[in-house]
Motif scaffolding. Structure first.
Motif, mmCIF file in Angstrom:
data_model
loop_
_atom_site.group_PDB
_atom_site.id
_atom_site.type_symbol
_atom_site.label_atom_id
_atom_site.label_comp_id
_atom_site.label_asym_id
_atom_site.label_seq_id
_atom_site.Cartn_x
_atom_site.Cartn_y
_atom_site.Cartn_z
ATOM 1 N N LEU A 58 1.034 -5.046 -8.858
ATOM 2 C CA LEU A 58 -0.150 -5.771 -9.308
ATOM 3 C C LEU A 58 -1.423 -5.031 -8.926
ATOM 4 O O LEU A 58 -2.352 -4.913 -9.740
ATOM 5 N N GLY A 59 -1.475 -4.524 -7.677
ATOM 6 C CA GLY A 59 -2.663 -3.786 -7.259
ATOM 7 C C GLY A 59 -2.887 -2.543 -8.101
ATOM 8 O O GLY A 59 -4.029 -2.188 -8.411
ATOM 9 N N SER A 60 -1.798 -1.888 -8.496
ATOM 10 C CA SER A 60 -1.916 -0.681 -9.325
ATOM 11 C C SER A 60 -2.430 -1.030 -10.718
ATOM 12 O O SER A 60 -3.341 -0.376 -11.244
ATOM 13 N N LEU A 101 -4.401 5.600 -7.342
ATOM 14 C CA LEU A 101 -3.318 4.837 -6.716
ATOM 15 C C LEU A 101 -3.149 5.218 -5.255
ATOM 16 O O LEU A 101 -2.914 4.354 -4.402
ATOM 17 N N ILE A 102 -3.273 6.503 -4.956
ATOM 18 C CA ILE A 102 -3.151 6.941 -3.561
ATOM 19 C C ILE A 102 -4.281 6.354 -2.723
ATOM 20 O O ILE A 102 -4.059 5.849 -1.612
ATOM 21 N N GLY A 103 -5.511 6.386 -3.245
ATOM 22 C CA GLY A 103 -6.646 5.820 -2.517
ATOM 23 C C GLY A 103 -6.492 4.329 -2.292
ATOM 24 O O GLY A 103 -6.735 3.818 -1.186
ATOM 25 N N GLN A 104 -6.069 3.603 -3.335
ATOM 26 C CA GLN A 104 -5.862 2.159 -3.192
ATOM 27 C C GLN A 104 -4.743 1.882 -2.193
ATOM 28 O O GLN A 104 -4.820 0.924 -1.390
ATOM 29 N N GLY A 105 -3.687 2.689 -2.240
ATOM 30 C CA GLY A 105 -2.572 2.501 -1.307
ATOM 31 C C GLY A 105 -2.986 2.721 0.139
ATOM 32 O O GLY A 105 -2.602 1.964 1.035
ATOM 33 N N GLY A 158 0.810 -1.210 0.000
ATOM 34 C CA GLY A 158 0.000 0.000 0.000
ATOM 35 C C GLY A 158 0.840 1.255 0.000
ATOM 36 O O GLY A 158 0.533 2.238 -0.701
ATOM 37 N N LEU A 159 1.929 1.248 0.784
ATOM 38 C CA LEU A 159 2.820 2.408 0.821
ATOM 39 C C LEU A 159 3.442 2.674 -0.543
ATOM 40 O O LEU A 159 3.538 3.834 -0.992
ATOM 41 N N LEU A 160 3.834 1.610 -1.245
ATOM 42 C CA LEU A 160 4.399 1.777 -2.579
ATOM 43 C C LEU A 160 3.366 2.332 -3.556
ATOM 44 O O LEU A 160 3.700 3.160 -4.416
ATOM 45 N N GLN A 161 2.117 1.900 -3.413
ATOM 46 C CA GLN A 161 1.070 2.455 -4.283
ATOM 47 C C GLN A 161 0.894 3.946 -4.050
ATOM 48 O O GLN A 161 0.705 4.720 -5.004
ATOM 49 N N ILE A 162 0.956 4.363 -2.793
ATOM 50 C CA ILE A 162 0.868 5.805 -2.495
ATOM 51 C C ILE A 162 2.029 6.542 -3.149
ATOM 52 O O ILE A 162 1.852 7.619 -3.742
ATOM 53 N N LEU A 163 3.231 5.973 -3.057
ATOM 54 C CA LEU A 163 4.398 6.599 -3.691
ATOM 55 C C LEU A 163 4.231 6.671 -5.204
ATOM 56 O O LEU A 163 4.580 7.683 -5.820
ATOM 57 N N PHE A 164 3.686 5.611 -5.802
ATOM 58 C CA PHE A 164 3.424 5.640 -7.247
ATOM 59 C C PHE A 164 2.508 6.809 -7.601
ATOM 60 O O PHE A 164 2.717 7.499 -8.604
ATOM 61 N N GLY A 165 1.465 7.007 -6.782
ATOM 62 C CA GLY A 165 0.523 8.090 -7.039
ATOM 63 C C GLY A 165 1.156 9.457 -6.843
ATOM 64 O O GLY A 165 0.955 10.374 -7.647
ATOM 65 N N VAL A 166 1.927 9.629 -5.754
ATOM 66 C CA VAL A 166 2.583 10.913 -5.473
ATOM 67 C C VAL A 166 3.581 11.246 -6.578
ATOM 68 O O VAL A 166 3.725 12.419 -6.970
ATOM 69 N N MET A 167 4.257 10.228 -7.100
ATOM 70 C CA MET A 167 5.224 10.440 -8.184
ATOM 71 C C MET A 167 4.559 10.536 -9.555
ATOM 72 O O MET A 167 5.240 10.633 -10.576
#
Length: 564
Positions: free
Chosen positions: A253-255, A279-283, A103-112
């Protein structure tokens, strides 16, 4: 970027009905995914509630409903089995920590702001790993369908499968196949009123209690009621690399799973999602789910489609879906106790069969042999190695094949012209100039985007041409110039001037002009006059034919002047 999704109550009736219907569809699948993961049915229910709520609240797809999905469950099953086997006391806590990392990585994907790039993946790769996940789900559900607990992994299942098949529990097998028949055979009209998974779950469970109450069947058992307890992150330095690898696997995968579902939601709801915010919401949803012992989740296609068809249009429907499952959590525990695992296996077999990309599998050999081979390679790696390896290998091979095709196209647009008679792209005036030059003017044409794939061909073409006095590099049909191609052009200019040739470069595109200016080609000539071979970049904004004609006329004038 707004932190909270755009929630309003203007469509509250449609959202209410859509959310409730989505919850009805989600309930049996959440229980089935929980049991299949090894964390228990309650973990699936927690995941459906938490991911569904927070992904709707903070996400970027209006009508999407999120929760545990087949692909995410396949990965988390491996994670749980791996760490519990190594550390019986803390392994489950470490597995949920991996969920938080994902989840933390998904948030980072969204922020980036990587959302727009995550789904830029060749369809052959997506088809291969999604079909591979479908194969994994089918294989892992064969043991419970036959009345066995299973080994928790694909290899172990395949090793034990002959034993399972030779000594099945016929009652469990019959109940599972009946469930499968109901979910496949329910008429569409009835399915719109009462979802087939819930119908199959209810009918076959009642049948198992009434007719086979005393039979030896593995059942879910009573699931805990009430709110989940907090599970603090648990790390093990020895296993940190594996935890990060599995976290990356879940995050990627989640993203992909969520954003592909977002595209489906856009097409059926006529809306436009925000991929980075999604992505941020899913994370956030997956981080909180892991913190409270829930399965990871993603955008769920079937639940999203059902939600939209029932009237859901806004994130409120996803929130209502989660709240409806909360009510189930508080009062439905005793009702779920009698559900046979074989029934859940029947439901998940339907999920696995649906995930298989049948449309592409049937058509792939006709479309492309290479694409078919790549798809099956990714499928094999997904089933027998892991998802990240499958995606990386598949994407690498697909990109190499794409670069090769683009390079072939670019090479076809590289032409060295001495004799103008066979080149229909030239005007009559240009053909006359080249004819009058008697081979002393070389028109070197490039067309289309020039990337590093064309650099080698540019250099090779020029290396075999020796006899010319003036070089006209025609880049008027080049919209973009890559660094490697630009350096190849620089090498051509330097070589020509070292051999006392004269060079004109025609460029129309602003990007090409800027790239050439940054090369500082003037440094190759110490004299400011054209007659010493100083390169000139023609940058007028005239028609592209006029630019090239201007260069050819100047080159001819130079030759005639030197002849005099």
């Amino acid at each position: 970027m707004n932190l909270i999704n755009n929630i309003h109550f203007r469509n509250w009736q449609g959202d209410l009905f859509g959310g409730v219907v989505a919850a009805i569809v989600a309930l049996p699948l959440a229980l089935a995914f929980g049991v299949a993961s090894g964390a228990g049915a309650i973990a699936g229910l927690y995941g459906a509630i938490i991911v569904g709520f927070f992904a709707a609240l903070f996400g970027g797809t209006p009508a999407q409903v999120s929760g545990p999905t087949g692909p995410m469950t396949v990965v988390v099953t491996t994670v749980i089995a791996t760490f519990v086997a190594r550390y019986p006391d803390t392994g489950l806590a470490m597995a949920f920590t991996v969920v938080m990392l994902g989840g933390l990585l998904q948030i980072l994907f969204g922020v980036m702001r990587l959302g727009q790039y995550i789904t830029l993946m060749p369809y052959t790769v997506i088809s291969g790993f999604m079909s591979g996940i479908g194969v994994i789900i089918i294989l892992l559900q064969l043991p419970p369908l036959l009345g066995y607990a299973g080994s928790g992994g694909v290899i172990g299942t395949l090793q034990q499968l002959p034993t399972y098949l030779s000594q099945p529990n016929y009652i469990a097998l019959g109940l599972g196949l009946l469930t499968l028949a109901i979910v496949f055979g329910t008429p569409k009209r009835l399915n719109q009123i009462l979802p087939a998974p819930l119908l199959g779950l209810a009918i076959v469970t009642i049948l198992s209690v009434v007719v086979f109450g005393d039979a030896k069947l593995t059942r879910i058992g009573v699931i805990p009621q009430g709110l989940p307890s907090l599970r603090l992150p648990t790390f093990n330095l020895v296993e940190l690399a594996d935890m990060l690898r599995y976290g990356l696997m879940l995050g990627v995968l989640g993203s992909i799973d969520s954003l592909l579902t977002s595209l489906v939601a856009d097409s059926i709801s006529r809306t436009q999602h925000d991929s980075d915010r999604e992505l941020i919401g899913q994370g956030i949803g997956n981080m909180v789910s892991g913190l409270f012992g829930g399965l990871p989740g993603a955008g769920a296609t079937m639940r999203t489609v059902v939600n939209v068809q029932a009237g859901g249009k806004t994130p409120l429907s996803g929130i209502i879906h989660a709240l409806a499952l909360v009510l189930v959590l508080f009062w439905a525990g005793p009702l779920t106790a009698q559900i046979p695992n074989a029934v859940l296996a029947g439901l998940l077999l339907k999920v696995g069969i649906d995930i298989l990309d049948w449309g592409f599998i049937r058509r792939a050999p006709r479309l492309s042999i290479r694409g078919t081979g790549l798809m099956y390679l990714v499928l094999f790696l997904t089933v027998f190695v892991d998802l990240i390896t499958a995606v990386l290998v598949g994407a690498f091979i697909a990109n190499v094949l794409t670069i090769k095709r683009l390079t072939d196209v670019q090479n076809d647009n590289i032409r060295a012209i001495f004799d103008p008679t066979d080149h229909h792209s030239l005007s009559p005036v240009e053909k006359e100039i080249l004819t009058r030059s008697a081979g002393e003017i070389l028109l070197f044409q490039l067309g289309g985007p020039m990337s590093f794939g064309a650099a080698k061909s540019i250099t090779q073409r020029m290396a075999i041409i020796k006899d010319y006095r003036v070089l006209v590099l025609d880049l008027s049909e080049v919209p973009t110039l890559g660094v490697s191609a630009a350096l190849a052009i620089e090498s051509i200019v330097k070589d020509s001037i070292d051999r006392h040739r004269h060079v004109w470069i025609v460029a129309r595109s602003e990007q090409v002009q800027n790239r050439l200016k940054k090369l500082d080609l003037d440094r190759f000539s110490s004299q400011p006059k054209i007659f010493k071979g100083k390169p000139i970049i023609v940058t007028s904004q005239l028609h592209q034919l006029g630019d090239r004609l201007q260069a050819l006329q100047s080159a001819l004038a130079l030759i005639q002047h030197r002849s005099e």
